[in-house]
Write an enzyme that holds these catalytic residues in place. Structure first.
Site, mmCIF file in Angstrom:
data_model
loop_
_atom_site.group_PDB
_atom_site.id
_atom_site.type_symbol
_atom_site.label_atom_id
_atom_site.label_comp_id
_atom_site.label_asym_id
_atom_site.label_seq_id
_atom_site.Cartn_x
_atom_site.Cartn_y
_atom_site.Cartn_z
ATOM 1 N N ASP A 69 0.145 -1.279 -0.224
ATOM 2 C CA ASP A 69 -0.279 -0.008 -0.123
ATOM 3 C C ASP A 69 1.018 1.583 -0.151
ATOM 4 O O ASP A 69 1.855 1.311 0.984
ATOM 5 C CB ASP A 69 -0.727 -0.117 1.096
ATOM 6 C CG ASP A 69 -2.176 0.945 1.551
ATOM 7 O OD1 ASP A 69 -2.092 2.326 1.076
ATOM 8 O OD2 ASP A 69 -3.224 0.907 0.912
ATOM 9 N N VAL A 89 2.814 2.607 -11.525
ATOM 10 C CA VAL A 89 1.591 3.615 -11.965
ATOM 11 C C VAL A 89 0.823 4.175 -10.532
ATOM 12 O O VAL A 89 0.074 4.310 -11.055
ATOM 13 C CB VAL A 89 1.365 2.302 -12.475
ATOM 14 C CG1 VAL A 89 -0.140 2.754 -13.511
ATOM 15 C CG2 VAL A 89 2.577 1.862 -13.892
ATOM 16 N N LYS A 167 -0.478 15.350 -8.226
ATOM 17 C CA LYS A 167 0.731 14.629 -8.972
ATOM 18 C C LYS A 167 2.087 15.127 -9.663
ATOM 19 O O LYS A 167 2.910 15.271 -9.864
ATOM 20 C CB LYS A 167 0.228 14.533 -10.623
ATOM 21 C CG LYS A 167 -1.103 13.727 -10.096
ATOM 22 C CD LYS A 167 -0.410 12.305 -10.000
ATOM 23 C CE LYS A 167 -0.174 11.348 -11.467
ATOM 24 N NZ LYS A 167 0.388 10.292 -10.889
ATOM 25 N N SER A 208 -11.316 9.439 -17.143
ATOM 26 C CA SER A 208 -11.623 10.298 -18.200
ATOM 27 C C SER A 208 -12.520 8.899 -18.956
ATOM 28 O O SER A 208 -13.499 9.507 -19.813
ATOM 29 C CB SER A 208 -10.490 9.691 -19.066
ATOM 30 O OG SER A 208 -9.089 10.331 -18.433
#
Length: 350
Positions: A69, A89, A167, A208
Site C-alpha cells: 500500500d 503506476v 501529481k 476519463s
C-alpha cells in the site's frame, strides 16, 4: 539488453486500468512480472481482466502478486526484491474533489518516495513513474495553449486543483530524490499521460472513461465547452516499456498524447459517426458555460473539471516519437475502442 525471461519487473497498482495494461505489455514481451495489489483477494479479478485483454493462460505463470500500500512501509521490501525495473503506476485519481487536498498529495508524494527508497536499497536499475499531463498544463497564463515536457504546472496558482497538485508535487519529489545523494545511481524516467481512453477490462477504469459512458447513455444534456488531449491506454503501457528499456530515456519525461486535442462535441460526433447504433442517445449540442457553472455547485464530477471550461489545451508527442520510436493510435480509434468495450462489458446503462 536485459533478457526478458530472466528479468523481474514490478508494476505498482496492478489492479488498476493502466496498471493492468502495463502487465499485459510486459507479459507480451516475455518479462516476469510482480504486481502490487492491496489485497490478494483481488488477484483472481485482475487475472480475469488480463485474460479479457488477450493474455494467454501460460503467460499468467510469469505473473505474481504481492500486497503493498502506498501509505504503508510494509510489503515494499518484498515487492522490489530481485526486480530490475519498476513501473510505478499507482496513484489516487478520484472522480470527485477530495475533502482535503492532502488526501491526494500525501499518498502520492510519500508513496513515490517510499518506492524510490525501496528501489534504491534493492539495487533496482530504473523506475518508470506514471505522472500526468496534470503536472504540466495547469496554472499557466490563458495565452499558453501548447505544452511539452519542458512545462510544469504552477502549484502556486490558486486555480490548480488537488489532483494536479498531487501529481506535480509527487513528480518533483521523485526528481529531487534522484538528483540527491540518496538517489544516486538509480535511474528515473517519467511518463505524463493526457486523458486515458481505450478498452475497459472491468469496472475499474480511468476517470476519463466516465465521459464516454455519460455520452453514450445520454446522461448529460449536451456537450460542455471543454477540450481534452487523448491517448489510448494500450499506447501508454507500451510507452512505459519503451522508457524502461531505452538508455536514452534515463532522466527524461515523456508526454503520452495523440494530438491534436478534441472538444467534447467532437468526441460526441466521433461516436455518432463511427458507432451510430451505440450512440443513439449521445448529445451533440453545446451546453452554455453558465449552465455548467450552476451544475458544478451540486455535481462534484463537474466541479472537478471546471478549470478546463473554455480553455484551449494542446500537447506534443514529438519527443516520445523521436527518442523512443513511439507511435500511438489515433484519438478517434481510442474513443471507439472505449465505447465498444463499455457496451461489451455491460457498463452502459439503458
Amino acid at each position: 539488453m536485459e533478457i526478458p525471461s530472466q528479468t523481474f519487473v514490478l508494476v505498482t497498482g496492478g489492479s488498476g486500468f493502466l496498471g493492468s495494461y502495463c502487465i499485459i505489455a510486459l507479459l507480451d514481451q516475455g518479462y516476469r512480472v510482480r504486481a502490487t495489489i492491496r489485497s490478494l483477494a483481488k488477484s483472481s479479478a485482475v487475472k480475469d481482466s488480463l485474460r479479457r485483454g488477450g493474455v494467454a493462460a501460460p503467460s499468467l505463470d510469469r505473473l505474481a502478486f504481492v500486497v503493498a500500500d502506498l501509505n504503508k512501509d510494509e510489503g515494499w521490501k518484498e515487492a522490489v526484491s530481485g526486480c530490475t525495473f519498476i513501473l510505478h503506476v499507482a496513484s489516487p485519481f478520484p472522480a470527485k474533489l477530495p475533502r482535503h487536498e492532502n488526501d491526494l498529495i500525501i499518498p502520492a508524494r510519500d508513496g513515490t518516495l517510499r518506492i524510490l527508497r525501496a528501489a534504491k536499497a534493492a539495487g533496482v536499475k530504473r523506475v518508470v513513474m506514471t505522472s500526468s499531463f496534470a503536472a504540466i498544463c495547469y496554472g499557466h497564463p490563458a495565452k499558453k495553449t501548447k505544452f511539452t515536457e519542458e512545462s510544469w504546472t504552477d502549484i502556486s496558482n490558486p486555480t490548480v486543483l488537488p489532483y494536479a497538485k498531487s501529481k506535480t508535487i509527487a513528480e518533483r519529489a521523485a526528481w529531487d530524490f534522484i538528483n540527491s545523494n540518496e538517489g544516486h545511481g538509480l535511474e528515473l524516467s517519467v511518463v505524463n499521460p493526457v486523458a486515458i481512453l481505450g478498452p475497459a477490462l472491468s469496472e475499474d477504469f480511468s476517470t476519463s472513461i466516465i465521459l464516454v459512458r455519460r455520452l453514450l447513455e445520454g446522461a448529460i444534456p449536451g456537450c460542455p465547452n471543454m477540450v481534452f488531449s487523448i491517448v489510448d491506454v494500450r499506447d501508454v503501457a507500451v510507452l512505459h516499456v519503451l522508457a524502461m528499456n531505452n538508455p536514452a530515456a534515463a532522466g527524461e519525461r515523456f508526454l503520452a498524447t495523440s494530438p491534436p486535442s478534441m472538444n467534447i462535441k467532437e468526441i460526441a460526433l466521433t461516436l455518432k459517426q463511427r458507432l451510430p447504433e451505440l450512440a443513439k442517445k449521445t448529445p451533440t449540442r453545446t451546453l452554455p458555460d453558465f449552465l455548467l457553472r450552476i451544475i458544478a455547485i451540486w455535481d462534484g464530477e463537474v466541479a472537478a473539471v471546471m478549470p478546463q471550461l473554455g480553455k484551449k489545451i494542446d500537447s506534443s508527442n514529438e519527443k516520445a516519437k523521436r527518442v523512443l520510436g513511439w507511435e500511438p493510435r489515433s484519438r478517434e480509434d481510442a474513443i471507439v475502442a472505449t465505447a465498444e468495450s463499455l457496451v461489451k462489458l455491460g457498463l452502459v446503462g439503458t
